[in-house]
Scaffold this motif. Structure first.
Motif, short mmCIF file in Angstrom:
data_model
loop_
_atom_site.label_atom_id
_atom_site.label_comp_id
_atom_site.label_asym_id
_atom_site.label_seq_id
_atom_site.Cartn_x
_atom_site.Cartn_y
_atom_site.Cartn_z
N VAL A 47 0.85 -1.19 0.00
CA VAL A 47 0.00 0.00 0.00
C VAL A 47 0.88 1.24 0.00
O VAL A 47 2.05 1.18 0.36
N GLY A 48 0.32 2.34 -0.42
CA GLY A 48 1.06 3.59 -0.46
C GLY A 48 0.41 4.53 -1.44
O GLY A 48 -0.74 4.34 -1.86
N THR A 53 2.61 2.43 -5.26
CA THR A 53 1.97 1.16 -5.60
C THR A 53 2.25 0.77 -7.04
O THR A 53 2.37 -0.41 -7.35
N GLU A 54 2.39 1.75 -7.93
CA GLU A 54 2.76 1.45 -9.32
C GLU A 54 4.14 0.79 -9.37
O GLU A 54 4.35 -0.17 -10.10
N ARG A 55 5.07 1.33 -8.60
CA ARG A 55 6.41 0.73 -8.56
C ARG A 55 6.37 -0.68 -7.98
O ARG A 55 7.03 -1.59 -8.48
N HIS A 56 5.58 -0.86 -6.93
CA HIS A 56 5.46 -2.19 -6.34
C HIS A 56 4.85 -3.18 -7.34
O HIS A 56 5.30 -4.32 -7.44
#
Length: 76
Positions: A47-48, A53-56
């Motif tokens: 989460v973030g 979240t795109e990077r994750h």
């Protein structure tokens, strides 16, 4: 953004030393795949902020591509 990042990361992975944890006898293949699956799941559930979240998600995609392609996991 994530598509370009993924392509660069996969390209860099192809140019590195081809020996793996399994080749060196450090971990059996099923353990390596398990660690990678856990890492992908962690990134998929992160989460973030939207950019975080795109990077994750991009990291999870990279890890899943490594598992699917056998890159650094198994030799075909």
């Amino acid at each position: 953004m994530s598509g370009r990042w993924l392509k660069r990361a996969l390209g860099a992975a192809r140019n590195r030393d081809r020996s793996t944890l399994n080749d060196r006898g450090l971990l059996p293949e099923h353990e390596i795949v398990g660690v990678l699956r856990d890492a992908a799941a962690t990134h998929e559930n992160a989460v973030g902020t939207e950019p975080e979240t795109e990077r994750h998600r991009a990291v999870a995609d990279l890890i899943n591509a490594i598992i699917a392609g056998g890159n650094s996991v198994r030799r075909l």
